[in-house]
Design a protein around this motif. Structure first.
Motif, PDB file in Angstrom:
ATOM      1  N   GLY A   1      12.179   7.883  -0.779  1.00 38.53           N
ATOM      2  CA  GLY A   1      11.033   8.000  -1.689  1.00 38.53           C
ATOM      3  C   GLY A   1       9.715   7.921  -0.942  1.00 38.53           C
ATOM      4  O   GLY A   1       8.842   8.785  -1.100  1.00 38.53           O
ATOM      5  N   PHE A   2       9.575   6.886  -0.101  1.00 43.68           N
ATOM      6  CA  PHE A   2       8.336   6.734   0.675  1.00 43.68           C
ATOM      7  C   PHE A   2       8.131   7.941   1.600  1.00 43.68           C
ATOM      8  O   PHE A   2       7.036   8.475   1.711  1.00 43.68           O
ATOM      9  CB  PHE A   2       8.377   5.469   1.547  1.00 43.68           C
ATOM     10  CG  PHE A   2       8.150   4.175   0.810  1.00 43.68           C
ATOM     11  CD1 PHE A   2       8.006   4.143  -0.567  1.00 43.68           C
ATOM     12  CD2 PHE A   2       8.059   2.974   1.500  1.00 43.68           C
ATOM     13  CE1 PHE A   2       7.784   2.947  -1.240  1.00 43.68           C
ATOM     14  CE2 PHE A   2       7.834   1.775   0.850  1.00 43.68           C
ATOM     15  CZ  PHE A   2       7.711   1.757  -0.525  1.00 43.68           C
TER      16      PHE A   2
ATOM     17  N   GLN B   1       0.827  -1.213   0.000  1.00 46.91           N
ATOM     18  CA  GLN B   1       0.000   0.000   0.000  1.00 46.91           C
ATOM     19  C   GLN B   1       0.856   1.256   0.000  1.00 46.91           C
ATOM     20  O   GLN B   1       0.528   2.249  -0.664  1.00 46.91           O
ATOM     21  CB  GLN B   1      -0.916  -0.004   1.223  1.00 46.91           C
ATOM     22  CG  GLN B   1      -1.891  -1.160   1.178  1.00 46.91           C
ATOM     23  CD  GLN B   1      -3.015  -0.958   2.187  1.00 46.91           C
ATOM     24  OE1 GLN B   1      -3.727   0.039   2.145  1.00 46.91           O
ATOM     25  NE2 GLN B   1      -3.151  -1.898   3.101  1.00 46.91           N
ATOM     26  N   ALA B   2       1.958   1.227   0.755  1.00 50.09           N
ATOM     27  CA  ALA B   2       2.853   2.389   0.799  1.00 50.09           C
ATOM     28  C   ALA B   2       3.476   2.627  -0.573  1.00 50.09           C
ATOM     29  O   ALA B   2       3.636   3.766  -1.015  1.00 50.09           O
ATOM     30  CB  ALA B   2       3.949   2.171   1.840  1.00 50.09           C
ATOM     31  N   LEU B   3       3.806   1.535  -1.249  1.00 53.19           N
ATOM     32  CA  LEU B   3       4.391   1.655  -2.583  1.00 53.19           C
ATOM     33  C   LEU B   3       3.382   2.270  -3.543  1.00 53.19           C
ATOM     34  O   LEU B   3       3.711   3.192  -4.308  1.00 53.19           O
ATOM     35  CB  LEU B   3       4.851   0.261  -3.068  1.00 53.19           C
ATOM     36  CG  LEU B   3       5.396   0.165  -4.482  1.00 53.19           C
ATOM     37  CD1 LEU B   3       6.538   1.148  -4.730  1.00 53.19           C
ATOM     38  CD2 LEU B   3       5.896  -1.268  -4.762  1.00 53.19           C
TER      39      LEU B   3
ATOM     40  N   TRP C   1       0.857   3.292   4.992  1.00 51.24           N
ATOM     41  CA  TRP C   1       1.969   4.130   4.506  1.00 51.24           C
ATOM     42  C   TRP C   1       2.722   4.716   5.703  1.00 51.24           C
ATOM     43  O   TRP C   1       3.950   4.649   5.778  1.00 51.24           O
ATOM     44  CB  TRP C   1       1.339   5.228   3.667  1.00 51.24           C
ATOM     45  CG  TRP C   1       2.168   6.015   2.728  1.00 51.24           C
ATOM     46  CD1 TRP C   1       3.468   5.832   2.377  1.00 51.24           C
ATOM     47  CD2 TRP C   1       1.692   7.146   1.993  1.00 51.24           C
ATOM     48  NE1 TRP C   1       3.835   6.789   1.467  1.00 51.24           N
ATOM     49  CE2 TRP C   1       2.759   7.604   1.217  1.00 51.24           C
ATOM     50  CE3 TRP C   1       0.466   7.804   1.909  1.00 51.24           C
ATOM     51  CZ2 TRP C   1       2.640   8.700   0.355  1.00 51.24           C
ATOM     52  CZ3 TRP C   1       0.347   8.890   1.054  1.00 51.24           C
ATOM     53  CH2 TRP C   1       1.424   9.345   0.286  1.00 51.24           C
ATOM     54  N   ARG C   2       1.978   5.256   6.644  1.00 43.80           N
ATOM     55  CA  ARG C   2       2.612   5.846   7.839  1.00 43.80           C
ATOM     56  C   ARG C   2       3.308   4.760   8.659  1.00 43.80           C
ATOM     57  O   ARG C   2       4.409   4.967   9.175  1.00 43.80           O
ATOM     58  CB  ARG C   2       1.564   6.565   8.696  1.00 43.80           C
ATOM     59  CG  ARG C   2       0.994   7.799   8.027  1.00 43.80           C
ATOM     60  CD  ARG C   2      -0.078   8.508   8.864  1.00 43.80           C
ATOM     61  NE  ARG C   2      -0.883   9.393   8.009  1.00 43.80           N
ATOM     62  CZ  ARG C   2      -0.455  10.571   7.553  1.00 43.80           C
ATOM     63  NH1 ARG C   2       0.740  11.025   7.907  1.00 43.80           N
ATOM     64  NH2 ARG C   2      -1.205  11.298   6.750  1.00 43.80           N
ATOM     65  N   ALA C   3       2.671   3.599   8.763  1.00 49.68           N
ATOM     66  CA  ALA C   3       3.269   2.505   9.541  1.00 49.68           C
ATOM     67  C   ALA C   3       4.589   2.065   8.901  1.00 49.68           C
ATOM     68  O   ALA C   3       5.580   1.798   9.594  1.00 49.68           O
ATOM     69  CB  ALA C   3       2.295   1.330   9.621  1.00 49.68           C
ATOM     70  N   VAL C   4       4.617   2.020   7.577  1.00 48.64           N
ATOM     71  CA  VAL C   4       5.831   1.583   6.869  1.00 48.64           C
ATOM     72  C   VAL C   4       6.957   2.595   7.072  1.00 48.64           C
ATOM     73  O   VAL C   4       8.107   2.210   7.359  1.00 48.64           O
ATOM     74  CB  VAL C   4       5.531   1.380   5.363  1.00 48.64           C
ATOM     75  CG1 VAL C   4       6.816   1.274   4.560  1.00 48.64           C
ATOM     76  CG2 VAL C   4       4.670   0.141   5.163  1.00 48.64           C
TER      77      VAL C   4
END
Ligand code: NBP
Length: 476
Positions: free
Chosen positions: A421-422, A324-326, A405-408
């Motif tokens: 990048g993330f 999901q983050a990607l 995304w935030r967790a990653v």
């Protein structure tokens, strides 16, 4: 004169484009500074179609039907100018010179203006897809005049990649628009590759997966929203074992990424057209950093946490979060690329159909992906969309992905895994949606030390505070 088009410059790209034209039924005149290349093309591939080999420039030009279509496929920069200088005196008004090399769009603007004075059309054309694309169907991004496109476009469309029966070629806009859009394509490609690399790093170090397992994960991702050529080749690379050592191939490749320059151009130009593209910039800087082995050696004693990889269900959850983050970071990077095209179109007076750009990148080029169909739909729904993030579908998807995304990013920071990048994409997302940015403080600082003035939120006008005096405020 019998040839519909001529190609001069028969290294990998030119030779394959010439073969592509010939395989599509066009008679192609072929020429190269060193005639051996022309001869070898005819010897090896002459049977594929109708070629007219020429050793002398005059014979090459004489072979072309009028208006002549002469495509230059030489090394970008000085060689392109040298070839233009050599051939243009042999041409007539109305003829079309096509530069399919990776020219800088400013060079294309200069060349187009110079040739226009002589009545010759100059079509700076982005060609993406490398060697294979050139032969089997690239994504083609022609600039230049509408008139030139009318005489040339159908041929380029025919040899381009096709998706759902539609050609991956469209007239982008006048003068340097085609090469500009090709440059941004490459910038987005850098961002996409960086994000995929970060995802791999997280899966390996934070989720404890082996390269072979990650190959399977990428294969699975390739059946969903991330479906793309780059994800597909990543899975193949990760599944590959080095023949000599038996190690995962990715482990025997030196970790210093090189670049040929279009990513750097994208970032330099983004600054010039005032388009914020942090996703692309971080990707270019990450490659640059990887190559600074001396800096990396000097920093090796710096400390950071050693966090064991997650296991069991935690690891499984992290894998899903990284997906999901990607995807979220990818939406952000592409949105930045499109904003950059919009900014340049305004600045240079290009009438660019933003949805059509997505359409012609669905096939033939390196960033080809199902996702580009979604971008096309977003612009079809609203051609004046200020940012892709405002599109209903993308905005919903970002909303759904953001917790993961935030967790990653948190996991990466805590586990000392660099994810520029993330992180930069998430920061961009949060900055765009913020009610207030600390830019207010920066503007106040500017007024303090440089009397650069400020606007107020509650009144019209430009103001300055007497910081070194009584701190009274003046309306400027
Ligand atoms: P190269 O970029 O390696 O250029 C080699 C060609 O340029 C040869 O035909 C060479 O002729 C010719 N050339 C040179 Br060098 N200097 C010349 C001069 N002064 N006058 C005439 N010809 C000259 O070829 P490529 O890799 O096929 O790429 C061609 C263009 O396509 C480049 O602009 C490249 O950036 C662009 N492009 C490449 C790719 C890719 O994947 N490779 C993808 C998309 C675009 P010679 O045989 O006589 O030396």
């Amino acid at each position: 004169s019998t040839a519909s088009i001529g190609v001069t410059g028969l290294a990998v790209m030119g030779r394959n484009l010439a073969r592509n034209f010939a395989r599509n039924g066009y008679t192609v005149a072929v020429h190269n500074r060193t005639p051996a290349r022309t001869r070898s093309l005819i010897e090896e591939f002459g049977h594929e179609g109708s070629f007219v080999p020429a050793e002398k420039p005059a014979d090459f030009v004489a072979a072309l039907e009028r208006p002549r279509r002469l495509m230059i496929m030489v090394k970008a920069g000085g060689p392109t100018d040298a070839v233009i200088d050599e051939f243009v005196p042999l041409l007539d008004p109305g003829d079309i010179v096509i530069d399919g090399g990776n020219a800088h769009f400013e060079d294309t603007r200069r060349r187009e203006a110079a040739l226009r004075e002589q009545g010759i059309h100059f079509v700076g054309t982005g060609v993406s897809g490398g060697e294979e694309g050139a032969l089997h169907g690239p994504s083609i991004m022609p600039g230049g005049s509408v008139e030139a496109y009318a005489a040339l476009g159908p041929m380029l469309e025919k040899i381009s990649a096709h998706v759902d029966g539609e050609p991956c070629c469209t007239h982008i806009g006048s003068d340097g628009a085609g090469h500009f859009v090709k440059m941004v394509h490459n910038g987005i490609e850098y961002a996409d590759m960086q994000l995929i690399a970060e995802a791999y790093d997280l899966l390996r170090r934070a989720a404890g997966r082996t390269p072979a397992q990650i190959a399977d994960i990428f294969r699975r991702w390739n059946t969903g929203v991330l479906d793309s050529y780059l994800i597909e080749i990543t899975a193949e690379i990760l599944a590959h074992t080095d023949g000599e050592t038996g190690k995962p191939f990715v482990d025997i490749v030196a970790d210093a990424a090189e670049q040929k320059g279009t990513g750097r151009w994208t970032v330099q130009t983004a600054l010039d057209v005032a388009a914020p593209v942090p996703g692309i910039a971080e990707a270019v800087f990450a490659r640059s950093l990887s190559g600074h082995t001396e800096l990396r050696a000097a920093a090796r004693q710096l400390t950071g946490p050693q966090v064991p990889a997650a296991a069991g269900q935690d690891a499984d959850r992290l894998v899903d979060q990284v997906e999901q983050a990607l995807y979220a970071s990818k939406i952000v990077s592409y949105a930045q690329g499109w904003n950059m095209i919009q900014a340049a179109a305004e600045q240079f007076g290009w009438d660019i159909d933003l949805g059509a750009v997505a359409k012609i990148w669905r096939g033939g080029c390196i960033i080809r992906a199902g996702f580009l169909g979604e971008i096309r739909s977003a612009y079809a729904a609203d051609p004046a969309l200020p940012t892709l993030l405002a599109d209903e579908r993308f905005s919903r998807q970002l909303g759904e992905a953001q917790d993961a995304w935030r967790a990653v990013v948190t996991t990466a920071v805590q586990g000392s895994i660099p994810t520029p990048g993330f992180s930069a994409s998430l920061a961009y997302y949060d900055a765009l949606r913020a009610d207030r940015l600390p830019a207010a403080l920066i503007q106040a600082q500017r007024d303090f030390f440089g009397a650069h003035t400020y606007q107020r939120v509650d009144r019209e006008g430009t103001f300055h505070t007497e910081w070194s005096g009584d701190r009274s405020e003046t309306l400027m």
